[in-house]
Scaffold this active site. Structure first.
Site: not given
Length: 227
Positions: A98-99, A102, A106
């Site tokens: 999940h991280e 991100h 980006h």
């Protein structure tokens, strides 16, 4: 003034938020005891997903704390709690990926993430000033201060609302890539979904509380101007 009809809904939303916090911890702990079939640790899954998306230069660092996992867009680094970093459970892999979602956002300039980054400095200022303006306005019956406080508070609420699609999109990216890259089996995707959905609910509850509070302040401001 101190007891408003909206307070009942706010209390319900607050209770939902508390329940969501317990649920995310309970769900994480449950699936933290279930090892993935392929045995990848959170770090290994995150590293492979980053590399598969051309993010070889994004490092992964272990950090202390429970569920302290996050992506730092300023330093472009994925930080994983030690339990996620070192373990090979469904929870660990789900949170780690999940991280990474991100980080991929980006890289691809995902519009909602870009918007959130751009308004973040304003939100920091607005969220710090808004409470003082609202309190002062209500104490001294200065509706001009209340109105200004509502404007500043609206910025903070907007930030929380914008966060929702950012978080859901990161989770969807993680789930799709985890299966496509072979980090988990199709059967394990159910556990991943439960972990990520539980985490997403905490953001929904927080946004709901803020939105209801904003509606309350607007209703008070409007009724005061009608008097």
């Amino acid at each position: 003034m101190f007891f408003h009809p909206m307070d009942f809904l706010i209390l319900i939303a607050f209770a939902l938020s508390i329940w969501a916090q317990f649920r995310v911890k309970g769900t994480f702990n449950r699936w933290a005891g279930v090892q993935t079939a392929y045995g990848l640790t959170g770090y290994q899954a995150a590293r492979r997903m980053l590399d598969a998306n051309g993010l070889h230069d994004v490092p992964i660092e272990p950090v202390r704390g429970t569920l302290s996992d996050h992506y730092d867009p300023i330093h472009r680094v994925v930080r994983l709690s030690e339990q996620v970093y070192y373990e090979s459970s469904i929870s660990a892999v789900a949170v780690a990926c999940h991280e990474v979602g991100h980080a991929i956002q980006h890289k691809e300039h995902y519009p909602m993430l870009v918007l959130r980054h751009r308004i973040f400095p304003v939100v920091n200022i607005a969220s710090g000033i808004a409470p003082f303006l609202l309190i002062a306005g209500f104490l001294f019956h200065a509706m001009n201060l209340v109105g200004l406080g509502i404007i500043f508070f609206s910025v903070a609420v907007a930030f929380q609302v914008i966060t929702l699609p950012v978080e859901f999109n990161a989770s969807n990216r993680a789930r799709d890539l985890m299966v496509a890259e072979g980090f988990i089996t199709n059967e394990e995707e159910r556990g991943v979904a439960k972990v990520l959905n539980a985490a997403a609910l905490t953001y929904v509850a927080a946004a709901l509380i803020s939105l209801l509070e904003l509606v309350k302040y607007i209703m008070i401001f409007t009724s005061s101007n009608d008097d």
